[in-house]
Design a protein around this motif. Structure first.
Motif, PDB file in Angstrom:
ATOM      1  N   VAL A  62      -3.491 -73.170 108.260  1.00 13.01           N
ATOM      2  CA  VAL A  62      -2.156 -73.710 107.959  1.00 13.01           C
ATOM      3  C   VAL A  62      -2.160 -74.416 106.602  1.00 13.01           C
ATOM      4  O   VAL A  62      -1.197 -74.308 105.838  1.00 13.01           O
ATOM      5  N   GLU A  63      -3.240 -75.110 106.290  1.00  8.86           N
ATOM      6  CA  GLU A  63      -3.321 -75.787 104.994  1.00  8.86           C
ATOM      7  C   GLU A  63      -3.241 -74.787 103.846  1.00  8.86           C
ATOM      8  O   GLU A  63      -2.616 -75.067 102.812  1.00  8.86           O
ATOM      9  N   VAL A  64      -3.839 -73.611 104.025  1.00 14.42           N
ATOM     10  CA  VAL A  64      -3.767 -72.578 102.982  1.00 14.42           C
ATOM     11  C   VAL A  64      -2.367 -71.979 102.930  1.00 14.42           C
ATOM     12  O   VAL A  64      -1.794 -71.806 101.853  1.00 14.42           O
ATOM     13  N   ILE A  65      -1.797 -71.665 104.089  1.00 17.29           N
ATOM     14  CA  ILE A  65      -0.457 -71.065 104.131  1.00 17.29           C
ATOM     15  C   ILE A  65       0.564 -71.996 103.496  1.00 17.29           C
ATOM     16  O   ILE A  65       1.427 -71.565 102.727  1.00 17.29           O
ATOM     17  N   SER A  66       0.487 -73.272 103.799  1.00 19.99           N
ATOM     18  CA  SER A  66       1.474 -74.229 103.287  1.00 19.99           C
ATOM     19  C   SER A  66       1.072 -74.818 101.933  1.00 19.99           C
ATOM     20  O   SER A  66       1.804 -75.618 101.363  1.00 19.99           O
ATOM     21  N   GLY A  67      -0.061 -74.384 101.415  1.00 20.20           N
ATOM     22  CA  GLY A  67      -0.578 -74.923 100.161  1.00 20.20           C
ATOM     23  C   GLY A  67      -0.097 -74.175  98.937  1.00 20.20           C
ATOM     24  O   GLY A  67       1.042 -73.705  98.874  1.00 20.20           O
ATOM     25  N   GLU A  68      -0.969 -74.049  97.963  1.00 20.16           N
ATOM     26  CA  GLU A  68      -0.647 -73.470  96.664  1.00 20.16           C
ATOM     27  C   GLU A  68      -0.029 -72.076  96.799  1.00 20.16           C
ATOM     28  O   GLU A  68      -0.624 -71.186  97.405  1.00 20.16           O
ATOM     29  N   PRO A  69       1.149 -71.871  96.229  1.00 22.65           N
ATOM     30  CA  PRO A  69       1.823 -70.573  96.332  1.00 22.65           C
ATOM     31  C   PRO A  69       1.096 -69.475  95.557  1.00 22.65           C
ATOM     32  O   PRO A  69       0.484 -69.728  94.518  1.00 22.65           O
ATOM     33  N   VAL A  70       1.203 -68.260  96.083  1.00 25.23           N
ATOM     34  CA  VAL A  70       0.709 -67.066  95.410  1.00 25.23           C
ATOM     35  C   VAL A  70       1.838 -66.034  95.404  1.00 25.23           C
ATOM     36  O   VAL A  70       2.800 -66.151  96.172  1.00 25.23           O
ATOM     37  N   ASN A  71       1.708 -65.045  94.560  1.00 27.22           N
ATOM     38  CA  ASN A  71       2.740 -64.009  94.488  1.00 27.22           C
ATOM     39  C   ASN A  71       2.682 -63.051  95.671  1.00 27.22           C
ATOM     40  O   ASN A  71       3.708 -62.690  96.240  1.00 27.22           O
ATOM     41  N   LEU A  72       1.489 -62.614  96.018  1.00 25.47           N
ATOM     42  CA  LEU A  72       1.321 -61.533  96.983  1.00 25.47           C
ATOM     43  C   LEU A  72       0.694 -62.006  98.287  1.00 25.47           C
ATOM     44  O   LEU A  72      -0.209 -62.858  98.283  1.00 25.47           O
TER      45      LEU A  72
END
Length: 121
Positions: A62-72
């Protein structure tokens, strides 16, 4: 003896996507993670420290999903695989990232990317 731990339908809000409105508004992402590892030690000891604690895994994902945005969502899936393979007992991990609110101008149920990776030695 290899076994599988599966965490399905983990939902979190993220700001991933190639469009500005996806970054600004955010959307829900749903993740399925499958980890392959030897489950005999945990089965024998009945001790959570001898396996992957799926509650702690869910929190890190969840920390990764809600963290720094990525394009893809491919990039997001790769980052989630990194988390899954952090525990040295995990030999292989598979992650599916679902983007049910993807900006597709047609009726659809889901867009998803699935990636698998084994431990490099």
């Amino acid at each position: 003896m290899t076994g599988t731990i599966t965490l399905s339908g983990l939902r979190a809000r993220g700001r991933h996507g190639v469009y500005d409105f996806e970054r600004a508004q955010g959307q829900d992402f749903v993740v399925d993670a499958e980890l392959r590892l030897d489950l005999r030690p945990a089965a024998a000891s009945d001790d959570v420290t001898d396996t992957v604690h799926y509650g702690e895994l869910a929190q890190r994902l969840v920390e990764v999903i809600s963290g720094e945005p990525v394009n893809l969502i491919e990039t997001l899936a790769d980052r989630l695989l990194d988390v899954c393979l952090t525990d040295p007992r995990v030999t292989t991990a598979t992650v599916t990232v679902h983007k049910p609110e993807a900006p597709v101008p047609h009726t659809f149920t889901d867009v998803a990317v699935t990636m698998s990776r084994g431990r490099t030695r």
